[in-house]
Design a protein around this motif. Structure first.
Motif, PDB file in Angstrom:
ATOM      1  N   ARG A 784      30.808  -8.985   3.765  1.00 28.53           N
ATOM      2  CA  ARG A 784      29.414  -9.146   3.347  1.00 28.53           C
ATOM      3  C   ARG A 784      29.293  -9.768   1.957  1.00 28.53           C
ATOM      4  O   ARG A 784      28.452  -9.393   1.148  1.00 28.53           O
ATOM      5  CB  ARG A 784      28.673  -7.799   3.411  1.00 28.53           C
ATOM      6  CG  ARG A 784      28.534  -7.265   4.811  1.00 28.53           C
ATOM      7  CD  ARG A 784      27.666  -6.019   4.880  1.00 28.53           C
ATOM      8  NE  ARG A 784      28.289  -4.860   4.255  1.00 28.53           N
ATOM      9  CZ  ARG A 784      27.864  -4.305   3.133  1.00 28.53           C
ATOM     10  NH1 ARG A 784      26.831  -4.811   2.484  1.00 28.53           N
ATOM     11  NH2 ARG A 784      28.479  -3.242   2.634  1.00 28.53           N
ATOM     12  N   VAL A 785      30.141 -10.756   1.702  1.00 26.59           N
ATOM     13  CA  VAL A 785      30.119 -11.504   0.432  1.00 26.59           C
ATOM     14  C   VAL A 785      29.364 -12.802   0.655  1.00 26.59           C
ATOM     15  O   VAL A 785      29.554 -13.481   1.670  1.00 26.59           O
ATOM     16  CB  VAL A 785      31.546 -11.781  -0.064  1.00 26.59           C
ATOM     17  CG1 VAL A 785      31.526 -12.736  -1.254  1.00 26.59           C
ATOM     18  CG2 VAL A 785      32.230 -10.473  -0.446  1.00 26.59           C
ATOM     19  N   ASP A 786      28.522 -13.154  -0.282  1.00 31.34           N
ATOM     20  CA  ASP A 786      27.734 -14.390  -0.216  1.00 31.34           C
ATOM     21  C   ASP A 786      28.648 -15.587   0.049  1.00 31.34           C
ATOM     22  O   ASP A 786      29.666 -15.782  -0.623  1.00 31.34           O
ATOM     23  CB  ASP A 786      26.994 -14.585  -1.542  1.00 31.34           C
ATOM     24  CG  ASP A 786      25.915 -15.663  -1.476  1.00 31.34           C
ATOM     25  OD1 ASP A 786      25.991 -16.533  -0.593  1.00 31.34           O
ATOM     26  OD2 ASP A 786      25.005 -15.628  -2.325  1.00 31.34           O
ATOM     27  N   TRP A 787      28.254 -16.423   1.015  1.00 36.28           N
ATOM     28  CA  TRP A 787      29.067 -17.574   1.390  1.00 36.28           C
ATOM     29  C   TRP A 787      29.328 -18.512   0.215  1.00 36.28           C
ATOM     30  O   TRP A 787      30.335 -19.247   0.209  1.00 36.28           O
ATOM     31  CB  TRP A 787      28.388 -18.354   2.511  1.00 36.28           C
ATOM     32  CG  TRP A 787      27.059 -18.959   2.140  1.00 36.28           C
ATOM     33  CD1 TRP A 787      25.824 -18.405   2.291  1.00 36.28           C
ATOM     34  CD2 TRP A 787      26.840 -20.236   1.519  1.00 36.28           C
ATOM     35  NE1 TRP A 787      24.848 -19.241   1.808  1.00 36.28           N
ATOM     36  CE2 TRP A 787      25.445 -20.377   1.330  1.00 36.28           C
ATOM     37  CE3 TRP A 787      27.673 -21.264   1.102  1.00 36.28           C
ATOM     38  CZ2 TRP A 787      24.881 -21.507   0.752  1.00 36.28           C
ATOM     39  CZ3 TRP A 787      27.110 -22.394   0.517  1.00 36.28           C
ATOM     40  CH2 TRP A 787      25.731 -22.510   0.344  1.00 36.28           C
ATOM     41  N   VAL A 788      28.468 -18.521  -0.795  1.00 38.94           N
ATOM     42  CA  VAL A 788      28.635 -19.413  -1.942  1.00 38.94           C
ATOM     43  C   VAL A 788      29.956 -19.143  -2.656  1.00 38.94           C
ATOM     44  O   VAL A 788      30.617 -20.069  -3.149  1.00 38.94           O
ATOM     45  CB  VAL A 788      27.444 -19.256  -2.919  1.00 38.94           C
ATOM     46  CG1 VAL A 788      27.681 -20.048  -4.192  1.00 38.94           C
ATOM     47  CG2 VAL A 788      26.153 -19.700  -2.248  1.00 38.94           C
ATOM     48  N   ARG A 789      30.383 -17.868  -2.701  1.00 38.10           N
ATOM     49  CA  ARG A 789      31.645 -17.521  -3.352  1.00 38.10           C
ATOM     50  C   ARG A 789      32.819 -18.140  -2.597  1.00 38.10           C
ATOM     51  O   ARG A 789      33.769 -18.651  -3.204  1.00 38.10           O
ATOM     52  CB  ARG A 789      31.816 -15.999  -3.424  1.00 38.10           C
ATOM     53  CG  ARG A 789      30.763 -15.272  -4.268  1.00 38.10           C
ATOM     54  CD  ARG A 789      30.872 -15.634  -5.742  1.00 38.10           C
ATOM     55  NE  ARG A 789      32.166 -15.342  -6.309  1.00 38.10           N
ATOM     56  CZ  ARG A 789      32.522 -14.161  -6.842  1.00 38.10           C
ATOM     57  NH1 ARG A 789      31.644 -13.152  -6.860  1.00 38.10           N
ATOM     58  NH2 ARG A 789      33.714 -13.985  -7.374  1.00 38.10           N
ATOM     59  N   GLY A 790      32.778 -18.077  -1.286  1.00 40.55           N
ATOM     60  CA  GLY A 790      33.853 -18.662  -0.487  1.00 40.55           C
ATOM     61  C   GLY A 790      33.877 -20.170  -0.582  1.00 40.55           C
ATOM     62  O   GLY A 790      34.940 -20.793  -0.672  1.00 40.55           O
ATOM     63  N   CYS A 791      32.699 -20.784  -0.598  1.00 35.26           N
ATOM     64  CA  CYS A 791      32.601 -22.240  -0.697  1.00 35.26           C
ATOM     65  C   CYS A 791      33.221 -22.741  -1.997  1.00 35.26           C
ATOM     66  O   CYS A 791      33.976 -23.720  -2.013  1.00 35.26           O
ATOM     67  CB  CYS A 791      31.130 -22.647  -0.603  1.00 35.26           C
ATOM     68  SG  CYS A 791      30.838 -24.428  -0.535  1.00 35.26           S
ATOM     69  N   ALA A 792      32.932 -22.068  -3.085  1.00 36.00           N
ATOM     70  CA  ALA A 792      33.465 -22.468  -4.390  1.00 36.00           C
ATOM     71  C   ALA A 792      34.986 -22.308  -4.440  1.00 36.00           C
ATOM     72  O   ALA A 792      35.697 -23.161  -4.991  1.00 36.00           O
ATOM     73  CB  ALA A 792      32.807 -21.647  -5.499  1.00 36.00           C
ATOM     74  N   TRP A 793      35.504 -21.210  -3.865  1.00 38.06           N
ATOM     75  CA  TRP A 793      36.950 -20.986  -3.881  1.00 38.06           C
ATOM     76  C   TRP A 793      37.678 -22.042  -3.058  1.00 38.06           C
ATOM     77  O   TRP A 793      38.701 -22.567  -3.478  1.00 38.06           O
ATOM     78  CB  TRP A 793      37.284 -19.583  -3.365  1.00 38.06           C
ATOM     79  CG  TRP A 793      38.741 -19.262  -3.397  1.00 38.06           C
ATOM     80  CD1 TRP A 793      39.596 -19.175  -2.334  1.00 38.06           C
ATOM     81  CD2 TRP A 793      39.545 -19.006  -4.560  1.00 38.06           C
ATOM     82  NE1 TRP A 793      40.859 -18.870  -2.746  1.00 38.06           N
ATOM     83  CE2 TRP A 793      40.864 -18.763  -4.109  1.00 38.06           C
ATOM     84  CE3 TRP A 793      39.263 -18.958  -5.922  1.00 38.06           C
ATOM     85  CZ2 TRP A 793      41.901 -18.474  -4.987  1.00 38.06           C
ATOM     86  CZ3 TRP A 793      40.308 -18.672  -6.793  1.00 38.06           C
ATOM     87  CH2 TRP A 793      41.604 -18.429  -6.330  1.00 38.06           C
ATOM     88  N   PHE A 794      37.168 -22.335  -1.910  1.00 33.32           N
ATOM     89  CA  PHE A 794      37.767 -23.379  -1.071  1.00 33.32           C
ATOM     90  C   PHE A 794      37.773 -24.714  -1.808  1.00 33.32           C
ATOM     91  O   PHE A 794      38.746 -25.472  -1.731  1.00 33.32           O
ATOM     92  CB  PHE A 794      36.996 -23.510   0.245  1.00 33.32           C
ATOM     93  CG  PHE A 794      37.562 -22.691   1.368  1.00 33.32           C
ATOM     94  CD1 PHE A 794      38.162 -21.464   1.136  1.00 33.32           C
ATOM     95  CD2 PHE A 794      37.495 -23.135   2.678  1.00 33.32           C
ATOM     96  CE1 PHE A 794      38.692 -20.706   2.169  1.00 33.32           C
ATOM     97  CE2 PHE A 794      38.023 -22.393   3.728  1.00 33.32           C
ATOM     98  CZ  PHE A 794      38.615 -21.171   3.475  1.00 33.32           C
TER      99      PHE A 794
END
Length: 964
Positions: A784-794
């Motif tokens: 349940r982590v905001d997708w924006v965090r994953g997008c930035a890490w990728f």
């Protein structure tokens, strides 16, 4: 001249356009400080095209399409009703808003614009002409066929002339007189009756005597002898006019230019003219009998216009897209080759060679019956240009031609070939191909770390980009050239300085199609304008230019707006098949012909660029370089290896992370541009594999284009929800968010398949698409982590970090994108790693725990002991334990947000999204999130047992599988 019953704009291209039409969808020009057109008629013809539009939005779209794809800045607006003149100025402003440097010719119909007030019709005309011409635009005055009223074109021009003379004689402040040559008129040379023809000639003389006429448009007709005679007469009349000798006069007058109208010889146009012929349009039986007959007449007309230095207006049935432009280009080729191509051969060319930078592998020799016929055809069809020989059109690529929007004298000045982070190759590089016609070409790369920002080149991508630049420099040196690398905080300023230093006249670049690059490329144009440098923008990084595609709102083409199938079908319908590259073997002469300056400008060695400078003992870049050596040769080797080993099984193996070679691993090469997407596309299409077994890999390239189309429409989509109300979705926050994100990033979530993927990513900068989807789904649905965090890490860690594709995937995973994943990938089922080899490689501490490899918490204590696993010590405990509860919380949060934003729901419970230009569209919404006005989840209606089962289409199909 016949006035078509639709609004139109025409394209005015420069006289250097011919003998071949410019490359469709590839070149956009920005010409700065070019000298104004001479009042004398051009020696080589221009091309004008009427393009129909239904409303101002479509007008803007068409103007944008023509400007950005073809460098067009001149347009004609047609007056079809008594309401059009009143809004013509608004249309002109719409065009100028899109293209400030545009030149507009506005039609004015005396037939439609009448007024009951005394002298009101002339008052309307006078005001219209003054308003339009005051801004430097042209008015095309049309009376129409049939009986003329009291205020016909001749009478109107005479009154405008007298009014202008009165203004000049009146002392004091007054309205400016109408300029000479600002009005265009029509002339029909095809009347069957000699008496009618003589009346028409007399009327044209009267119009020209007013000295307001700067252009004469010839009506379309098919009597070639009448056309030849008319052109001879007009040429003589023009000479008399220029010398001031008309009717014994002595005043020298500015001359007028000539434009000839043609119709596109399509089946639809011919049928229309048979059924309901237009008044004043005289067509022969040969023209109406067949497309080939009509085509031969049109080609001969175009040849006559070219010989006399006339412009050409494509009047009907209109040019709406690249397919229509393909027809135009085919006509131009036939005209320039002095022949009519056999219909079947022509069809092959139009389909496969959509512009003159394209080629075809189609062997049309099967159309020829004998060896003698083949030899005769080859002999007749070989054409030689000033620069390069054009092989026979039915079996070889068309010739390369310089950009038609660069003056011939400019080719003698140096050109800069500007490389970016997306086109680091020589093969199928359109900017390079066009730049190669200059006497001197300076390949340049300008690095600005400051300009990279959050979504530019970062982390792992820096490593592979730098390696690609090394190899590009080496490859250029092999052809006697070199890559000039420089650094600058402001790349536009750095580019301008280089252009001034080397006296460059033209800069060629391939558009990058991201939000920041549009700003940067616009800055290039603005800055270079100040030093009289022309910019030619090209398209080499995608199959299609995203600015040329348009989609209908709502559900169409097998899906909702902005999803794959409508986009794919729309591109092919509007733009045809992707451009086919010239084979590598035929590009050698281009590279060998590149000539650099005698004294090269100063440069920074690639290795000294402030890019991927890794210090200390942790040389993290080495595993990346080992896995992804980045050069054209490596890309081709990679591609060939995949096609020889894994391609045939891609459809069944593509989701398997435990099978080496299950995917092509070409994504990094596509991102950096060491391979052309067009080359890969035709490698797939020409492979001989049946469609069902190649469709998914082929569609991958369309997914890629779709991402850029979405980014074009939603420039902030990389960190803001496309479904704007989803910004209100509740995610985990604070320390708990940090704990979950950190465990996910480090590959220590306690879920082995997820950890394997995240460790592979951090170590090598890559993981297969199916694993990317597993870890993305895990982060958004279960953590349940905001997708924006994953997008930035990728974006920071992927070697193929493509901000458009990355954002599209993460938006869909986070449910806020144009699409929503209709699946949740299990972190434990591990269908992507059936043998366990993948997880064992990247999570070696569990390698001995085969039976419980993907669910170590289920392993008996003895099994853990034998495998040397101590949960919480040698391998972490699960970051979350109850996946079902976490998933339910995710769904509940989305529903709560949607209930608070009913204004964004339609009656069926689907999300509504605002598109550019203010329109709204329905977008796909998962059934579990569709709610009624009371906030209740809409239940699917029960199927009646008496009815046969019918598959309900929601535009989804097997989207989950095709995307995995």
């Amino acid at each position: 001249m016949k006035v078509t019953t639709a609004r139109s704009i025409y394209i005015a291209l420069s006289s250097f356009l011919f003998p071949s039409l410019f490359p469709a969808a590839l070149v956009t020009v920005v010409a700065f400080d070019m000298p104004p057109l001479s009042p004398t008629p051009p020696r080589a013809p221009n091309l004008r095209i009427e393009l129909f539009f239904k409303n101002p939005d479509e007008l803007r779209e068409r103007v944008r399409f023509l400007s950005e794809k073809y460098g067009i800045a001149s347009f004609n607006l047609v007056n079809k009703s008594n309401k059009d003149a009143a809004v013509m100025q608004e249309w002109i402003r719409d065009i100028r808003d899109e293209i400030p440097e545009s030149d507009v010719s506005a039609h004015y119909s005396l037939k439609f614009n009448k007024c009951r007030k005394k002298d009101g019709a002339f008052g309307l005309l006078s005001a219209f002409v003054r308003d339009v011409t005051a801004d430097g635009h042209e008015v095309l005055l049309v009376t129409g066929s049939g009986p003329k009223g009291a205020l016909d074109a001749v009478a109107a021009l005479r009154r405008l002339q007298r009014e202008g003379e009165g203004v000049r004689k009146t002392p004091g402040p007054t309205a400016a007189p109408i300029s000479s040559g600002c009005v265009a008129v029509a002339y029909n040379p095809f009347f069957p009756s000699e008496r009618d023809a003589e009346v028409e000639r007399d009327r044209l003389r009267d119009k020209i005597r007013t000295q307001l006429v700067g252009k004469v448009y010839l009506q379309f007709g098919t009597d070639l002898e009448k056309l030849r005679s008319a052109l001879d007469w007009l040429t003589a009349l023009r000479q008399e006019y220029a010398r001031g000798e008309m009717d014994g006069g002595t005043d020298r007058a500015p001359t007028f230019s000539i434009c000839g109208s043609i119709f596109l010889p399509t089946r639809k146009l011919i049928a229309q003219q048979k059924f309901r012929p237009w008044n004043g349009v005289f067509l022969s039986d040969k023209f109406l009998a067949s497309e080939d007959g009509a085509r031969s007449i049109v080609v001969e007309m175009m040849r006559l216009y070219e010989e006399r230095g006339c412009e050409i207006l494509i009047e009907a049935p209109g040019v709406r897209n690249e397919k229509d432009m393909d027809i135009v280009e085919g006509l131009l080729r036939d005209r320039d080759n002095g022949r009519n191509i056999d219909a079947s051969v022509r069809s092959n060319e139009v389909d496969a060679n959509r512009n003159f930078l394209a080629t075809t592998d189609t062997d049309a020799n099967s159309e020829l019956k004998t060896k003698n016929e083949r030899e005769k055809t080859v002999s007749a069809n070989t054409v030689v240009t000033k620069r390069r020989k054009v092989e026979p059109l039915h079996r070889a690529p068309r010739s390369l031609s310089s950009s038609p929007l660069v003056r011939s004298e400019a080719l003698r000045r140096p050109a800069v070939l500007l490389f970016g982070s997306h086109d680091v190759r020589l093969h199928d590089n359109v900017a390079l191909q066009l730049a190669s016609f200059h006497s001197i070409v300076i390949p340049v790369f300008i690095w600005s770390r400051k300009e990279q920002g959050k979504w530019g080149v970062r982390g792992a991508t820096e490593v592979v980009l730098k390696d690609a630049l090394r190899h590009l420099h080496s490859k250029l040196e092999g052809h006697g050239s070199r890559l000039i690398c420089r650094e600058a905080e402001d790349s536009s300023e750095g580019l301008k300085q280089l252009c001034v230093e080397m006296r460059v006249g033209t800069v060629y670049l391939n558009k990058e199609h991201v939000t920041e690059s549009r700003v940067r490329e616009r800055r290039h144009k603005e800055d270079l304008r100040t030093v009289n440098v022309q910019v030619i923008e090209c398209q080499s990084s995608l199959l299609y230019d995203p600015t040329s595609a348009s989609l209908s709102a709502g559900f169409s083409g097998g899906g909702h707006w902005g999803t794959l199938m409508p986009f794919l079908k729309g591109c092919k319908k509007q733009l045809g098949e992707p451009r086919r590259p010239i084979p590598r073997s035929r590009e050698i002469s281009i590279f060998e012909g590149l000539k650099g300056p005698d004294v090269w400008p100063n440069a920074i060695p690639v290795d000294e660029l402030d890019m991927a400078l890794v210090k200390g003992t942790d040389q993290w870049q080495l595993p990346i370089l080992s896995r992804f050596p980045m050069s054209e040769d490596d890309a081709v080797s990679n591609m060939d290896s995949f096609f020889s080993k894994g391609y045939g099984r891609y459809e069944q193996d593509r989701s398997r992370a435990d099978i080496e070679g299950s995917t092509s691993k070409l994504s990094a090469h596509l991102r950096i541009g060491t391979i052309s997407p067009n080359e890969l596309y035709y490698k797939i299409e020409d492979s001989g594999l049946d469609y069902e077994h190649r469709k998914t890999i082929s569609r991958r390239l369309f997914w890629r284009d779709l991402a850029y189309f979405q980014l074009l429409n939603f420039p902030n989509m990389r960190d803001r929800s496309i479904r704007s109300h989803y910004e209100g979705t509740e995610w985990v926050t604070g320390e708990e968010e940090s704990r979950r994100v950190r465990a996910w990033q480090e590959g220590r979530t306690g879920y082995p398949l997820v950890d394997a993927g995240m460790r592979e990513l951090y170590a090598t900068g890559w993981m297969t698409q199916s694993i990317r989807m597993v870890v993305a789904s895990f982060l958004t649905e279960y953590l349940r982590v905001d997708w924006v965090r994953g997008c930035a890490w990728f974006h920071d860690t992927l070697v193929d970090a493509d901000s458009a594709i990355n954002a599209m995937m993460w938006q869909n995973a986070g449910r806020s994108g144009i699409d929503q994943w209709n699946f949740v990938l299990s972190p434990t089922a591990a269908s992507q790693d059936r043998t366990g080899a993948y997880t064992k490689k990247w999570v070696p501490e569990l390698a001995e725990l085969s039976a419980y490899l993907h669910t170590p918490w289920d392993a008996p204590a003895e099994a853990l002991r034998r495998a040397g696993v101590v949960l919480g010590e040698t391998y972490p405990h699960r970051i979350v334990v109850d996946l079902k509860a976490e998933r339910q919380r995710s769904v509940a949060n989305v529903l709560a947000m949607r209930r608070e934003n009913q204004q964004h729901n339609d009656e069926r419970g689907y999300d509504l999204v605002a598109l550019p230009h203010g329109k709204q569209t329905v977008v796909f919404t998962l059934k579990m999130y569709r709610i009624d006005r009371e906030g209740r989840v809409i239940q699917a209606a029960a199927k009646r047992k008496s009815k046969p089962k019918v598959k309900q289409t929601s535009g989804r199909g097997q989207r989950g599988r095709s995307q995995s």
